[in-house]
Design an enzyme around this catalytic site. Structure first.
Site, PDB file in Angstrom:
ATOM      1  N   GLY A 164      -1.036  -6.265  -1.982  1.00  0.00           N
ATOM      2  CA  GLY A 164      -1.555  -6.423  -3.312  1.00  0.00           C
ATOM      3  C   GLY A 164      -0.684  -5.342  -4.430  1.00  0.00           C
ATOM      4  O   GLY A 164      -0.760  -4.178  -3.961  1.00  0.00           O
ATOM      5  N   ASP A 193      -3.716  -0.401   3.863  1.00  0.00           N
ATOM      6  CA  ASP A 193      -3.542   0.014   5.333  1.00  0.00           C
ATOM      7  C   ASP A 193      -3.020  -1.023   6.317  1.00  0.00           C
ATOM      8  O   ASP A 193      -2.210  -0.628   7.091  1.00  0.00           O
ATOM      9  CB  ASP A 193      -5.103   0.157   5.842  1.00  0.00           C
ATOM     10  CG  ASP A 193      -6.023  -0.985   5.785  1.00  0.00           C
ATOM     11  OD1 ASP A 193      -5.750  -1.833   4.578  1.00  0.00           O
ATOM     12  OD2 ASP A 193      -6.952  -1.040   6.363  1.00  0.00           O
ATOM     13  N   ARG A 234       3.370 -10.744   1.246  1.00  0.00           N
ATOM     14  CA  ARG A 234       2.833 -10.442   2.439  1.00  0.00           C
ATOM     15  C   ARG A 234       3.539 -11.374   3.782  1.00  0.00           C
ATOM     16  O   ARG A 234       3.877 -12.623   3.354  1.00  0.00           O
ATOM     17  CB  ARG A 234       1.082 -11.049   2.635  1.00  0.00           C
ATOM     18  CG  ARG A 234       0.394 -10.351   1.554  1.00  0.00           C
ATOM     19  CD  ARG A 234      -1.153 -10.525   1.525  1.00  0.00           C
ATOM     20  NE  ARG A 234      -1.957  -9.082   1.151  1.00  0.00           N
ATOM     21  CZ  ARG A 234      -2.389  -9.311  -0.043  1.00  0.00           C
ATOM     22  NH1 ARG A 234      -2.260 -10.297  -0.746  1.00  0.00           N
ATOM     23  NH2 ARG A 234      -2.857  -8.335  -0.652  1.00  0.00           N
ATOM     24  N   ASP A 294      -8.246  -0.950  -5.313  1.00  0.00           N
ATOM     25  CA  ASP A 294      -9.574  -1.174  -4.638  1.00  0.00           C
ATOM     26  C   ASP A 294     -10.053   0.161  -4.335  1.00  0.00           C
ATOM     27  O   ASP A 294     -11.340   0.577  -4.066  1.00  0.00           O
ATOM     28  CB  ASP A 294      -9.489  -1.841  -3.217  1.00  0.00           C
ATOM     29  CG  ASP A 294      -8.819  -3.346  -3.622  1.00  0.00           C
ATOM     30  OD1 ASP A 294      -9.117  -3.834  -4.831  1.00  0.00           O
ATOM     31  OD2 ASP A 294      -8.389  -4.017  -2.687  1.00  0.00           O
ATOM     32  N   ASP A 300      -9.752   1.906  -1.428  1.00  0.00           N
ATOM     33  CA  ASP A 300     -10.418   1.867  -0.241  1.00  0.00           C
ATOM     34  C   ASP A 300      -9.517   2.272   0.946  1.00  0.00           C
ATOM     35  O   ASP A 300      -9.949   1.949   2.041  1.00  0.00           O
ATOM     36  CB  ASP A 300     -10.697   0.361   0.082  1.00  0.00           C
ATOM     37  CG  ASP A 300      -9.258  -0.462   0.171  1.00  0.00           C
ATOM     38  OD1 ASP A 300      -8.268   0.064  -0.124  1.00  0.00           O
ATOM     39  OD2 ASP A 300      -9.336  -1.683   0.433  1.00  0.00           O
ATOM     40  N   THR A 329      -3.051   0.633  -4.305  1.00  0.00           N
ATOM     41  CA  THR A 329      -3.953  -0.379  -4.296  1.00  0.00           C
ATOM     42  C   THR A 329      -5.044  -0.064  -5.513  1.00  0.00           C
ATOM     43  O   THR A 329      -5.738   1.066  -5.372  1.00  0.00           O
ATOM     44  CB  THR A 329      -4.753  -0.603  -2.891  1.00  0.00           C
ATOM     45  OG1 THR A 329      -5.823  -1.525  -3.175  1.00  0.00           O
ATOM     46  CG2 THR A 329      -5.330   0.375  -2.271  1.00  0.00           C
ATOM     47  N   ARG A 335     -12.014  -5.824  -3.369  1.00  0.00           N
ATOM     48  CA  ARG A 335     -12.309  -6.367  -2.112  1.00  0.00           C
ATOM     49  C   ARG A 335     -13.537  -6.028  -1.487  1.00  0.00           C
ATOM     50  O   ARG A 335     -14.466  -6.294  -1.768  1.00  0.00           O
ATOM     51  CB  ARG A 335     -10.976  -6.107  -1.233  1.00  0.00           C
ATOM     52  CG  ARG A 335      -9.823  -7.135  -1.443  1.00  0.00           C
ATOM     53  CD  ARG A 335      -8.969  -6.977  -0.240  1.00  0.00           C
ATOM     54  NE  ARG A 335      -7.999  -6.038  -0.134  1.00  0.00           N
ATOM     55  CZ  ARG A 335      -7.055  -5.734   0.852  1.00  0.00           C
ATOM     56  NH1 ARG A 335      -6.626  -6.946   1.392  1.00  0.00           N
ATOM     57  NH2 ARG A 335      -6.592  -4.759   0.966  1.00  0.00           N
TER      58      ARG A 335
HETATM   59  P1  ADP Z   1      -2.434  -4.055   2.261  1.00  0.00           P
HETATM   60  O1  ADP Z   1      -1.253  -3.326   2.672  1.00  0.00           O
HETATM   61  O2  ADP Z   1      -2.769  -4.103   0.795  1.00  0.00           O
HETATM   62  O3  ADP Z   1      -3.749  -3.502   3.258  1.00  0.00           O
HETATM   63  P2  ADP Z   1      -2.248  -6.438   3.816  1.00  0.00           P
HETATM   64  O4  ADP Z   1      -3.184  -6.264   4.772  1.00  0.00           O
HETATM   65  O5  ADP Z   1      -1.956  -7.841   3.349  1.00  0.00           O
HETATM   66  O6  ADP Z   1      -2.165  -5.480   2.569  1.00  0.00           O
HETATM   67  O7  ADP Z   1      -0.779  -6.296   4.549  1.00  0.00           O
HETATM   68  C1  ADP Z   1       0.459  -5.991   3.802  1.00  0.00           C
HETATM   69  C2  ADP Z   1       1.639  -6.548   4.999  1.00  0.00           C
HETATM   70  O8  ADP Z   1       1.444  -5.621   5.953  1.00  0.00           O
HETATM   71  C3  ADP Z   1       1.127  -7.851   5.511  1.00  0.00           C
HETATM   72  O9  ADP Z   1       1.565  -9.156   5.123  1.00  0.00           O
HETATM   73  C4  ADP Z   1       2.149  -7.821   6.821  1.00  0.00           C
HETATM   74  O10 ADP Z   1       3.525  -7.972   6.602  1.00  0.00           O
HETATM   75  C5  ADP Z   1       1.860  -6.196   7.216  1.00  0.00           C
HETATM   76  N1  ADP Z   1       1.005  -5.939   8.010  1.00  0.00           N
HETATM   77  C6  ADP Z   1      -0.460  -6.016   8.049  1.00  0.00           C
HETATM   78  N2  ADP Z   1      -1.303  -5.535   9.048  1.00  0.00           N
HETATM   79  C7  ADP Z   1      -0.273  -5.468  10.112  1.00  0.00           C
HETATM   80  C8  ADP Z   1      -0.420  -5.097  11.420  1.00  0.00           C
HETATM   81  N3  ADP Z   1      -1.354  -4.830  12.053  1.00  0.00           N
HETATM   82  N4  ADP Z   1       0.931  -4.868  12.119  1.00  0.00           N
HETATM   83  C9  ADP Z   1       2.219  -5.235  11.616  1.00  0.00           C
HETATM   84  N5  ADP Z   1       2.201  -5.445  10.221  1.00  0.00           N
HETATM   85  C10 ADP Z   1       1.229  -5.485   9.403  1.00  0.00           C
END
Ligand code: ADP
Length: 320
Positions: A11, A103, A72, A128, A130, A126, A172
Site C-alpha cells: 500500500g 512486512d 502487489r 497503518d 503496524d 505504511t 488494516r
Molecule cells: P505490505 O508490504 O504493505 O505488507 P503486501 O503484504 O501486499 O504489502 O506485500 C507486498 C508484496 O510483497 C506482495 O505483493 C509480494 O509481491 C511481496 N510479498 C509479500 N509477502 C511475501 C512473501 N512471504 N514472500 C515473498 N514475497 C512476498
C-alpha cells in the site's frame, strides 16, 4: 557498492517519495548509481528498471503517493519468480536494494538476500503504523493529521444537529490510527481490534454524555473491528441520539506528507545507503525514542507491534 536500486511495494503512503529522494540523492552524493524499479516486485520481474537522474528527484519531496508506483505481486512468493526477477538486477550489476513498504514487502526482500545475495534494507512505509521495531512508519503522521482535520469538521455538524457520528478510519488490523486520532482529536469513544469492547457499554457512555448536556459524540472505529455501519446497526435502539456514519476511505492515503513523515523518511532513506555502504544487509530501519535503530528485517513479521495500553486507557478516560 557501485549500483543500488529502490522500489516501493504494498500500500502507498505519503512520504514514500520523500524517502526515494533521500535514498537516491544521498547515494548519488557518494558516487553510487541508483536505479528506480517501477511497480514494486512486478517491475523487477518485468524489467521496468531505469537509472534515476537528479531531474527525476526534483519537486517530489512534498508529493504524496509514490512516483515509482506500487503494486502487489503475490507470485513473488514463488522462488522461481524471484529467480527470474533477480536476473534483471544482476544484468545491471545491482548489488543493493532498498525496499520501502510493509512486512510483506520486507519478506520478499529478505528472500532475495538469502537466495541470491542481493544486499537488502527495508524502510517501513505504511499509514497503518503496524510494523514492530519502529515507533512510527512513514505515512502514519500524515494520515493521522488528515483524520484530525476530518474529526474537527464532522464535530461542527455533529454539534449543530446533536448527532452521534461513527467515523471509520483505516489501519488494516492495527488500531493505532484510531487510537491516536481519538487521543489527539478528542474522540468520545474508541473501538480498535486489539481490545475487546461492549456495544452496551458504548451505548451507555453515549447516553450518559447526553444526560450531561453534551451535544455531540464522535466515535472512532478502526476498520479492523469491522464496518462502522454494522456497529451503528448494533447501537440502534440503545442510544437516544440520531446516528450517522462516515467512512473516511482513501482520502486518508493522499496529500502532502507532514513534517514528521518527511523528516523520518529523509533520515531513514539516507541511513539505508550508509548501511549498504558498510556492507550490511537483511536489516530494517526504525525510529525509537527519536533515534534511528536497526533490526533484522524478519523482526517485522516475527514480532507483533503491541498497542500502548496506557495511551488506550487515556483515550477512553478522556472520552467519557
Ligand atoms: P505490505 O508490504 O504493505 O505488507 P503486501 O503484504 O501486499 O504489502 O506485500 C507486498 C508484496 O510483497 C506482495 O505483493 C509480494 O509481491 C511481496 N510479498 C509479500 N509477502 C511475501 C512473501 N512471504 N514472500 C515473498 N514475497 C512476498
Amino acid at each position: 557498492m557501485k549500483n543500488i536500486a529502490i522500489l516501493t511495494s504494498g500500500g502507498d503512503a505519503p512520504g514514500m517519495n520523500t524517502a526515494i529522494r533521500a535514498v537516491a540523492k544521498y547515494a548519488m552524493s557518494k558516487g553510487i548509481t541508483v536505479y528506480g524499479i517501477k511497480r514494486g516486485y512486478a517491475g523487477m520481474l518485468n524489467d521496468e528498471i531505469f537509472e534515476l537522474t537528479p531531474k527525476d528527484l526534483g519537486g517530489i519531496i512534498d508529493r504524496g503517493g509514490t512516483f515509482l508506483l506500487t503494486a502487489r505481486l503475490p507470485e513473488f512468493k514463488n522462488p522461481e519468480v524471484r529467480a527470474e526477477a533477480v536476473k534483471n538486477l544482476k544484468k545491471r550489476e545491482i548489488e543493493g536494494l532498498v525496499v520501502i513498504g510493509g512486512d510483506g514487502s520486507f519478506h520478499g526482500a529478505d528472500l532475495l538476500y538469502k537466495e541470491h545475495g542481493i544486499k537488502v534494507i527495508g524502510i517501513p512505509g505504511t499509514i497503518d503504523n503496524d510494523i514492530a521495531g519502529t515507533d512510527y512508519t512513514i505515512g502514519f503522521d500524515t494520515t493521522l493529521n488528515i483524520i484530525l482535520d476530518a474529526i474537527s469538521k464532522i464535530r461542527d455538524t455533529a454539534t449543530s444537529h446533536e448527532r452521534t457520528y461513527l467515523i471509520e478510519v483505516m489501519g488494516r488490523n492495527a488500531g493505532d490510527l484510531a487510537l491516536y486520532s481519538c487521543l489527539a482529536g478528542g474522540g468520545d469513544g474508541l473501538l480498535i481490534p486489539e481490545k475487546e469492547f461492549s456495544i452496551d457499554d458504548l451505548a451507555m457512555q453515549i447516553n450518559k454524555r447526553r444526560e450531561q448536556g453534551k451535544l455531540h459524540d464522535v466515535i472512532l472505529v478502526a476498520e479492523g473491528v469491522g464496518s462502522a455501519f454494522e456497529i451503528a446497526e448494533k447501537l440502534k435502539g440503545k442510544v437516544k441520539s440520531e446516528m450517522r456514519v462516515t467512512v473516511l476511505g482513501h482520502i486518508q492515503r493522499g496529500g502532502t506528507p507532514s513534517g514528521l513523515d518527511r523528516i523520518i523518511a529523509t533520515k531513514m532513506g539516507a541511513h539505508s545507503v550508509e548501511l549498504l555502504e558498510e556492507g550490511k544487509s537483511g536489516l530494517m530501519i526504525g525510529i525509537e525514542s527519536n533515534k534511528l535503530v536497526t533490526y533484522p528485517i524478519s523482526h517485522a513479521w516475527e514480532s507483533k507491534k503491541e498497542i500502548d495500553i496506557k495511551d488506550y486507557e487515556l483515550a477512553l478516560t478522556l472520552g467519557h
